[in-house]
Design a protein around this motif. Structure first.
Motif, PDB file in Angstrom:
ATOM      1  N   UNK A 144      30.096  75.009  27.859  1.00 43.04           N
ATOM      2  CA  UNK A 144      30.784  75.403  26.632  1.00 43.04           C
ATOM      3  C   UNK A 144      31.645  74.246  26.137  1.00 43.04           C
ATOM      4  N   UNK A 145      31.682  74.094  24.815  1.00 44.42           N
ATOM      5  CA  UNK A 145      32.508  73.077  24.171  1.00 44.42           C
ATOM      6  C   UNK A 145      33.426  73.756  23.160  1.00 44.42           C
ATOM      7  N   UNK A 146      34.671  73.295  23.118  1.00 44.28           N
ATOM      8  CA  UNK A 146      35.666  73.877  22.223  1.00 44.28           C
ATOM      9  C   UNK A 146      36.010  72.877  21.126  1.00 44.28           C
ATOM     10  N   UNK A 147      36.075  73.369  19.887  1.00 41.54           N
ATOM     11  CA  UNK A 147      36.338  72.535  18.717  1.00 41.54           C
ATOM     12  C   UNK A 147      37.556  73.071  17.982  1.00 41.54           C
ATOM     13  N   UNK A 148      38.534  72.222  17.723  1.00 41.83           N
ATOM     14  CA  UNK A 148      39.743  72.638  17.006  1.00 41.83           C
ATOM     15  C   UNK A 148      39.437  72.895  15.536  1.00 41.83           C
ATOM     16  N   UNK A 149      40.074  73.927  14.987  1.00 45.78           N
ATOM     17  CA  UNK A 149      39.927  74.255  13.574  1.00 45.78           C
ATOM     18  C   UNK A 149      41.311  74.504  12.981  1.00 45.78           C
ATOM     19  N   UNK A 150      41.365  74.746  11.678  1.00 51.26           N
ATOM     20  CA  UNK A 150      42.640  74.986  11.006  1.00 51.26           C
ATOM     21  C   UNK A 150      43.235  76.326  11.450  1.00 51.26           C
TER      22      UNK A 150
ATOM     23  N   UNK B 130      38.865  85.543   6.916  1.00 51.02           N
ATOM     24  CA  UNK B 130      39.932  84.982   7.738  1.00 51.02           C
ATOM     25  C   UNK B 130      41.265  85.103   7.014  1.00 51.02           C
ATOM     26  N   UNK B 131      42.329  85.337   7.786  1.00 53.49           N
ATOM     27  CA  UNK B 131      43.675  85.378   7.220  1.00 53.49           C
ATOM     28  C   UNK B 131      44.488  84.190   7.717  1.00 53.49           C
ATOM     29  N   UNK B 132      45.459  83.767   6.901  1.00 51.87           N
ATOM     30  CA  UNK B 132      46.424  82.772   7.334  1.00 51.87           C
ATOM     31  C   UNK B 132      47.629  83.495   7.934  1.00 51.87           C
TER      32      UNK B 132
ATOM     33  N   UNK C 221      26.783  66.957  17.588  1.00 50.77           N
ATOM     34  CA  UNK C 221      26.556  65.552  17.910  1.00 50.77           C
ATOM     35  C   UNK C 221      27.768  64.701  17.562  1.00 50.77           C
ATOM     36  N   UNK C 222      28.355  64.961  16.397  1.00 51.27           N
ATOM     37  CA  UNK C 222      29.503  64.165  15.962  1.00 51.27           C
ATOM     38  C   UNK C 222      30.821  64.673  16.537  1.00 51.27           C
ATOM     39  N   UNK C 223      30.815  65.917  17.043  1.00 51.76           N
ATOM     40  CA  UNK C 223      32.045  66.494  17.576  1.00 51.76           C
ATOM     41  C   UNK C 223      33.040  66.874  16.503  1.00 51.76           C
ATOM     42  N   UNK C 224      32.544  67.224  15.305  1.00 46.53           N
ATOM     43  CA  UNK C 224      33.424  67.519  14.178  1.00 46.53           C
ATOM     44  C   UNK C 224      33.161  68.923  13.636  1.00 46.53           C
ATOM     45  N   UNK C 225      34.130  69.429  12.888  1.00 45.46           N
ATOM     46  CA  UNK C 225      34.000  70.724  12.213  1.00 45.46           C
ATOM     47  C   UNK C 225      34.412  70.554  10.756  1.00 45.46           C
ATOM     48  N   UNK C 226      33.529  70.939   9.849  1.00 41.09           N
ATOM     49  CA  UNK C 226      33.861  71.000   8.432  1.00 41.09           C
ATOM     50  C   UNK C 226      34.127  72.460   8.092  1.00 41.09           C
ATOM     51  N   UNK C 227      35.228  72.736   7.426  1.00 40.01           N
ATOM     52  CA  UNK C 227      35.535  74.132   7.100  1.00 40.01           C
ATOM     53  C   UNK C 227      36.091  74.239   5.695  1.00 40.01           C
ATOM     54  N   UNK C 228      35.797  75.391   5.080  1.00 39.90           N
ATOM     55  CA  UNK C 228      36.282  75.629   3.723  1.00 39.90           C
ATOM     56  C   UNK C 228      36.288  77.115   3.422  1.00 39.90           C
ATOM     57  N   UNK C 229      37.203  77.525   2.545  1.00 39.08           N
ATOM     58  CA  UNK C 229      37.177  78.880   2.002  1.00 39.08           C
ATOM     59  C   UNK C 229      36.123  78.890   0.906  1.00 39.08           C
ATOM     60  N   UNK C 230      35.170  79.815   0.994  1.00 37.43           N
ATOM     61  CA  UNK C 230      34.041  79.787   0.066  1.00 37.43           C
ATOM     62  C   UNK C 230      34.109  80.868  -1.000  1.00 37.43           C
ATOM     63  N   UNK C 231      35.170  81.705  -0.969  1.00 34.58           N
ATOM     64  CA  UNK C 231      35.314  82.717  -2.012  1.00 34.58           C
ATOM     65  C   UNK C 231      36.777  83.124  -2.093  1.00 34.58           C
TER      66      UNK C 231
END
Length: 455
Positions: free
Chosen positions: A248-254, A278-280, A315-325
């Motif tokens: 298992x690999x863990x990736x940080x997100x906002x 998702x909520x803030x 592969x890059x070890x990155x996460x792209x994230x965005x609110x889509x609506x």
């Protein structure tokens, strides 16, 4: 705050006081004959005179609507008879009693069994007529609580699920085969006490989400969780298979917190795509204040819940994230034949936002075009989670029906709304014999999956 003012005991959420059975329900429009089975919906519904300290602590009640060959044969509602219904405490001198469940979050079918679920406890089995059979621990192989959101792989028929705890082991993963036997379990190293309500599977991976809501022993509502800026938000990606937990690999997100997953899949580049409302921090506190009946802004528990997309590049070890609506939604659903694979369409329920704008409706998203369509259900009418049922001989992903139970405050009544999933047009309305309190999750159970389905 007095019982009369608890938001989860008033309005659309006013509990039902009686168990009833009614037959030959009135239908407006024409029910498709292929809708032959049961729509079952679970939710928190404390007994009369009982005021739980948190919405989630209300005892579970399952509402069932039996359809067959164009008729609405019956409606019935039953409490899930667990020790907690009669007042048994969750915490005992020997530790948690996993049978003392509200059993009020979800109801599913797997391997011919109907299971009422609550994430802090063991499942409870029900009959097709919604009577309680008793606790189900998979012949002793389930030794932890079970998530209320297991995932049945549409290809293999396996049921993937987990048990989470605020104490080590924080996360235990299970797989039951299509016959309902647990064939794999593993403790997931690296997990934390973060609240894990839902998760996802793809064709080759299991995806866990840890948000900023974590164990908080100072919380007095009886649900010991709260927002923590110190708790990291992360996505855990684990290969499916016997030794997947070792990789298992863990990736940080906002920062944020997601209760319900819309879907996850591997895209054409091998990246993991995960989506869900998702909520803030402020959105969580608005929800939590509603759930515990504390003073606070907002009248809806999901007033700042917006759909977010994460793309994990392994592969890059990155996460792209965005609110889509920018529409406040919850209770995402899809054609579950596409669970774990790339889907074009998703559905959800819209709510008024934190300022009271917007309204209740059934939402359809086209992920290819970005289009959003809403079926407005009407003033003071709140829909439950919209359950997708494929049409017979379907050739397109959205060939099918959406089934949602409507709570109508002005009429003090409820209906089963049947929509065309393609265009969101109304096909039929089934009038129910009493108002059904707004609740949580449910399932469509075709007759073919249950023994004794003639009842």
């Amino acid at each position: 705050m007095s019982a009369e003012k608890k938001p989860y005991l008033t309005g659309h959420y006013t509990p039902v006081a009686d168990e009833i059975t009614a037959t030959e329900l009135t239908v407006e429009g024409t029910l498709p004959p292929e809708l032959t089975g049961r729509l079952l919906r679970n939710g928190h519904n404390p007994k009369p005179g009982v005021t739980p300290t948190h919405w989630f602590k209300g005892s579970g009640m399952v509402h069932g609507i039996r359809l067959r060959e164009g008729r609405a044969e019956w409606y019935r509602n039953r409490w899930v008879h667990t020790p907690a219904l009669d007042g048994a405490p969750y915490m005992t001198e020997k530790g948690p009693d996993l049978t003392a469940s509200t059993a009020g979050t979800h109801i599913i079918e797997h391997a011919g069994r109907l299971l009422a679920l609550c994430e802090a406890n063991l499942p409870f089995e029900l009959t097709p007529e919604l009577e309680t059979v008793g606790v189900h621990d998979f012949r002793g192989k389930l030794r932890t609580a079970m998530t209320a959101h297991p995932k049945e792989d549409p290809v293999t028929g396996e049921l993937h699920f987990f048990g989470s705890s605020p104490f080590p082991p924080f996360l235990t993963y299970y797989v039951a085969d299509a016959k309902g036997e647990i064939v794999h379990s593993a403790e997931i190293l690296g997990a934390t006490a973060s609240l894990k309500h839902d998760f996802a599977i793809t064709r080759h991976h299991v995806v866990f989400a840890e948000g900023n809501v974590t164990f908080d022993p100072s919380e007095q509502s009886g649900i010991p969780y709260g927002w923590s800026d110190q708790q990291l938000s992360r996505i855990g990606v684990m290969p499916r298979g016997a030794d997947g937990d070792r990789h298992i690999r863990w990736f940080s997100i906002e920062p944020g917190n997601m209760l319900h997953v819309s879907n996850a899949y591997e895209d054409g580049q091998g990246r993991i795509v995960l989506e869900g409302p998702t909520v803030d921090r402020e959105g969580f506190h608005l929800s939590w204040n509603w759930w515990i009946g504390a003073p606070g802004r907002g009248t809806e528990p999901v007033a700042r819940s917006y759909t977010r997309r994460w793309v994990v590049d392994m592969a890059a070890g990155t996460v792209d994230e965005q609110i889509i609506d920018d529409l406040a939604v919850e209770f995402p659903t899809l054609n579950e034949d596409y669970l774990g694979a790339e889907n074009r369409y998703q559905y959800a329920i819209s709510f008024p936002d934190e300022k009271g704008f917007g309204g209740y409706g059934v939402v359809k998203y086209d992920r290819t075009t970005g289009a959003r369509r809403i079926h407005q259900v009407g003033d003071a009418r709140m829909p439950s989670e919209a359950v997708f049922v494929p049409a017979a001989g379907a050739t397109n992903e959205d060939d099918g029906y959406l089934l949602a139970v409507i709570s109508d405050i002005k009429q003090d009544a409820s209906q089963l709304l049947v929509l065309d999933a393609s265009g969101l047009g109304r096909i039929a309305t089934v009038h129910l014999p009493q108002r059904v309190s707004s609740g949580l999750h449910g399932s469509w159970i075709p007759d073919s999956t249950l023994d004794g389905s003639e009842g």
